[in-house]
Scaffold this active site. Structure first.
Site, mmCIF file in Angstrom:
data_model
loop_
_atom_site.group_PDB
_atom_site.id
_atom_site.type_symbol
_atom_site.label_atom_id
_atom_site.label_comp_id
_atom_site.label_asym_id
_atom_site.label_seq_id
_atom_site.Cartn_x
_atom_site.Cartn_y
_atom_site.Cartn_z
ATOM 1 C CG ASP A 137 38.690 42.645 61.115
ATOM 2 O OD1 ASP A 137 39.421 42.000 61.876
ATOM 3 O OD2 ASP A 137 37.484 42.398 60.936
ATOM 4 C CD GLU B 192 29.636 33.761 27.589
ATOM 5 O OE1 GLU B 192 30.180 34.875 27.538
ATOM 6 O OE2 GLU B 192 30.251 32.716 27.846
HETATM 7 N N1 SAM Z 1 30.841 36.770 30.196
HETATM 8 C C1 SAM Z 1 30.973 37.547 31.398
HETATM 9 C C2 SAM Z 1 32.110 38.533 31.224
HETATM 10 O O1 SAM Z 1 33.065 38.236 30.524
HETATM 11 O O2 SAM Z 1 32.076 39.622 31.836
HETATM 12 C C3 SAM Z 1 31.260 36.658 32.589
HETATM 13 C C4 SAM Z 1 30.068 35.863 33.000
HETATM 14 S S1 SAM Z 1 30.368 34.846 34.415
HETATM 15 C C5 SAM Z 1 30.871 33.330 33.690
HETATM 16 C C6 SAM Z 1 28.766 34.482 35.013
HETATM 17 C C7 SAM Z 1 28.295 35.308 36.193
HETATM 18 O O3 SAM Z 1 29.152 35.087 37.287
HETATM 19 C C8 SAM Z 1 28.289 36.800 36.012
HETATM 20 O O4 SAM Z 1 27.116 37.243 35.348
HETATM 21 C C9 SAM Z 1 28.369 37.306 37.427
HETATM 22 O O5 SAM Z 1 27.098 37.358 38.039
HETATM 23 C C10 SAM Z 1 29.183 36.228 38.122
HETATM 24 N N2 SAM Z 1 30.603 36.619 38.310
HETATM 25 C C11 SAM Z 1 31.663 36.089 37.665
HETATM 26 N N3 SAM Z 1 32.806 36.641 38.081
HETATM 27 C C12 SAM Z 1 32.476 37.549 39.021
HETATM 28 C C13 SAM Z 1 33.232 38.459 39.817
HETATM 29 N N4 SAM Z 1 34.552 38.554 39.714
HETATM 30 N N5 SAM Z 1 32.553 39.258 40.687
HETATM 31 C C14 SAM Z 1 31.218 39.191 40.783
HETATM 32 N N6 SAM Z 1 30.449 38.343 40.055
HETATM 33 C C15 SAM Z 1 31.055 37.539 39.171
#
Ligand code: SAM
Length: 259
Positions: free
Chosen positions: A181, A128
């Site tokens: 780029d 999460e």
């Molecule tokens: N519950 C969180 C929310 O709704 O904001 C999302 C958690 S995600 C399933 C798990 C992890 O994936 C995050 O803590 C982050 O480190 C990474 N992550 C997911 N999407 C990302 C994005 N668009 N950019 C950077 N990191 C991402």
């Protein structure tokens, strides 16, 4: 540049890091990536890294104590916030970047900004996400690679490592290759062609085979403007444009019947 990555899945990285430009950058001594398994900093027999959220709800949350311990160990900080002997002070600490879909959007401009630092530390979340106190009291930056949710921060970390490494001196070979780029100068790059000059009756624009450097440069600039105008007109609001660029864009608009 040195990049430290804190992750629960260090095994996800070598395949990408050890090929192509990133491999070359490491061989050149321009890039050093240090992977740290967050689990190594968890205590107890079971080395627990995550717990259910207070207040209920689904999923698990990466623990603050584990992430603080990991960062403090990697940067040589004492756990009470004071420096260990010989360690760098917190003032001069590298950006501590939390990967998060809630962070500031990652763009070429942010990549250019990060490429100026000698060291970065990337924290990959999972489940999460991370305990909010990591965001509030440990991370100094929070970056998202796009408006979608990934399973973890590992792909986001690789995206950042890749985009930043291309900008490090000497990594791309041809001097200035990164400067043309898309997004580097605020515009999209124009089209490229290679041999054969005639493929199934589709010809390469004659100017590109003319050998006339000034005309080729002008054509490329105009195609870059045309492509940006067609696909990302929003970029034209902030791109640095010359008088000639503006004249060309006005021509495009007139041809399209715009005012
Ligand atoms: N519950 C969180 C929310 O709704 O904001 C999302 C958690 S995600 C399933 C798990 C992890 O994936 C995050 O803590 C982050 O480190 C990474 N992550 C997911 N999407 C990302 C994005 N668009 N950019 C950077 N990191 C991402």
């Amino acid at each position: 540049m040195r990049i430290d990555v804190l992750t629960l899945f260090p095994g996800m990285f070598p395949g990408y890091l050890n090929e192509s430009i990133l491999k070359k950058a490491q061989e050149l001594g321009q890039l050093e990536v240090h992977l740290h398994n967050i689990r190594d900093y968890a205590r107890g027999k079971h080395r627990v890294t995550d717990e259910p959220p207070f207040g209920g709800g689904g999923g698990m949350v990466l623990k603050a104590d584990v992430l603080f311990a990991a960062v403090e160990a990697v940067l040589g900080w004492a756990a009470d916030g004071k420096e260990q002997e010989g360690a760098g002070d917190r003032e001069g600490a590298p950006p501590l970047i939390l990967l998060s879909p809630q962070g500031r959007p990652f763009t070429q401009r942010v990549a250019q900004e990060l490429a100026q630092h000698p060291r970065l530390l990337l924290i990959c979340g999972r489940y999460e996400g991370v305990d909010e106190r990591v965001r509030q009291h440990l991370a100094t930056d929070e970056i998202s690679i796009g408006d979608y949710v990934l399973t973890g921060g590992e792909l986001a970390a690789l995206v950042i490592i890749d985009a930043v490494t291309r900008l490090l001196p000497g990594v791309l070979g041809a001097e200035g290759a990164a400067e043309t780029d898309s997004h580097a100068s605020g515009l999209l790059e124009g089209p490229h062609y290679t041999k054969p000059a005639d493929f199934r009756g589709w010809q390469v624009p004659a100017v590109l085979r003319s050998g006339h450097a000034a005309q080729i440069a002008r054509w490329r600039r105009q195609e870059s403007l045309r492509r940006t105008w067609q696909r990302r007109p929003d970029l034209l609001l902030t791109a640095p444009l010359t008088e000639e660029d503006r004249w060309f864009l006005a021509q495009l608009a007139a041809e399209a019947g715009e005012e």
